[in-house]
Design an enzyme around this catalytic site. Structure first.
Site, PDB file in Angstrom:
ATOM      1  N   ASP A 271      -7.061  -1.292  -3.610  1.00 62.29           N
ATOM      2  CA  ASP A 271      -6.412  -2.155  -2.908  1.00 62.29           C
ATOM      3  C   ASP A 271      -5.219  -2.102  -2.032  1.00 62.29           C
ATOM      4  O   ASP A 271      -4.416  -1.819  -1.109  1.00 62.29           O
ATOM      5  CB  ASP A 271      -6.399  -3.177  -2.674  1.00 62.29           C
ATOM      6  CG  ASP A 271      -8.946  -3.932  -2.469  1.00 62.29           C
ATOM      7  OD1 ASP A 271      -8.847  -2.708  -1.895  1.00 62.29           O
ATOM      8  OD2 ASP A 271      -8.567  -4.046  -3.504  1.00 62.29           O
TER       9      ASP A 271
ATOM     10  N   HIS B 200      -5.342  -9.318  -1.617  1.00 65.54           N
ATOM     11  CA  HIS B 200      -4.214  -8.299  -0.625  1.00 65.54           C
ATOM     12  C   HIS B 200      -3.204  -9.226   0.335  1.00 65.54           C
ATOM     13  O   HIS B 200      -2.615  -9.098   1.032  1.00 65.54           O
ATOM     14  CB  HIS B 200      -5.801  -7.940   0.883  1.00 65.54           C
ATOM     15  CG  HIS B 200      -6.813  -7.645   0.410  1.00 65.54           C
ATOM     16  ND1 HIS B 200      -6.806  -6.229   0.135  1.00 65.54           N
ATOM     17  CD2 HIS B 200      -8.452  -7.881   0.081  1.00 65.54           C
ATOM     18  CE1 HIS B 200      -7.900  -5.660  -0.033  1.00 65.54           C
ATOM     19  NE2 HIS B 200      -8.371  -7.055   0.162  1.00 65.54           N
TER      20      HIS B 200
END
Length: 319
Positions: A244, A267
């Protein structure tokens, strides 16, 4: 700094799957793009003309469970990070990404299918020198007990990721990763998204994660791993967080020369740290590959004389 030229894809390759939240079929095609294009998403299947958005930090409109890109008219594509991680991880600088639904297909929850698509399309070297964002000084952000920091690092891009979950089967894990295509393919690309069953149940009851399954997610309850086939890596959870990071930081628009340390992040933290870095013009500079620049100059001289809604992170965007 890796001395090289920019790259794109030789041809197109398509992957099809389902959106993790809608559960509806979606098709994504990656293909060639011009020098300095970066990553451009073209969204079809909308009323009227297709819409496009360049995958940059400024195009991010949501980060709660995944990276969502959009424009003034609203969201265009979510769960962008796995496809972006594959492109950046495999060393592709410029690509057009066409998608006919609101979510990048979740596939098996990792970037493996997108790496396979890059392999199928092939990578082509372009004429222009590769450019980089070089970190010049530390930049830190904190969100609650989560923290992210960029710092100078001459050896390319390094991700230092630490997670700490209350679930005893995940617990505290850390991973240090120096980005190269070979290491990304071997160590990171197959690591799947993960979560806890009680979070999955809450998302289902709210109408989310309708496409989530044991085929595309690693799921734990309080005492055991629920996937019959087990883990792909002993520390698969932290490796997926590295994946990620690579995808979220691809939104810098250029590859990064520097180190990024994430503690209990996700995120939202990655985007906040990248935004903080890019907002401080004294913290970075753009540098170009000297070898590629020299070779391009020679080539030019010779020619003159001859005639770039949401991954199932089942819970808040923190560890």
């Amino acid at each position: 700094m890796k001395l090289s030229r920019q790259t794109t894809l030789r041809s197109q390759a398509t992957v099809t799957g389902v959106g993790v939240h809608s559960g509806l079929p979606v098709s994504l095609t990656i293909g060639p793009a011009p020098v300095d294009a970066g990553y451009i998403f073209i969204r079809s299947g909308l009323d009227g003309a297709d819409r496009e958005v360049r995958a940059t930090a400024g195009a991010v409109i949501a980060t709660e469970f995944a990276t969502v890109l959009g424009d003034r008219e609203g969201p265009l594509v979510s769960t962008a990070e796995h496809a972006l991680a594959a492109l950046r991880g495999m060393g592709v600088d410029n690509a057009i990404i066409e998608i006919d639904g609101p979510e990048v297909p979740i596939m098996d929850g990792s970037a493996a299918a997108f790496v396979a698509a890059v392999d199928q399309a092939g990578i082509a070297t372009q004429s222009a020198a590769r450019r980089f964002i070089q970190v010049l000084k530390p930049v830190q952000v904190a969100i609650g007990d989560c923290s992210g920091e960029f710092r100078p690092f001459a050896g390319g891009f390094r991700a230092e990721v630490e997670i700490d979950f209350a679930n005893p089967l995940i617990g505290r894990q850390s991973y240090c990763f120096d980005l190269s295509a070979e290491r990304f393919r071997r160590e990171i690309s197959r690591a799947r998204t993960f979560g806890c069953m009680n979070d999955v149940a809450r998302l289902w009851s709210a109408g989310f994660a309708l496409g989530a399954s044991f085929e595309n997610s690693v799921v734990f309850d309080e005492t055991r791993l629920l996937n019959a086939e087990g883990l792909r890596f002993r520390d698969e959870c932290v490796r997926h967080k590295v994946l990620d990071v690579v995808g979220d930081l691809a939104l810098a628009g250029l590859p990064i020369i520097g180190a990024y340390r994430s503690i209990r992040g996700g995120h939202k933290l990655n985007h906040a740290a990248l935004t903080a870095l890019l907002s401080d013009r004294s913290a970075w500079r753009v540098v170009e590959s000297e070898t590629a620049r020299r070779s391009r100059t020679v080539a030019e001289a010779g020619s003159a004389t001859v005639g770039g809604l949401i991954a199932p992170a089942y819970g808040p965007d923190v560890s």
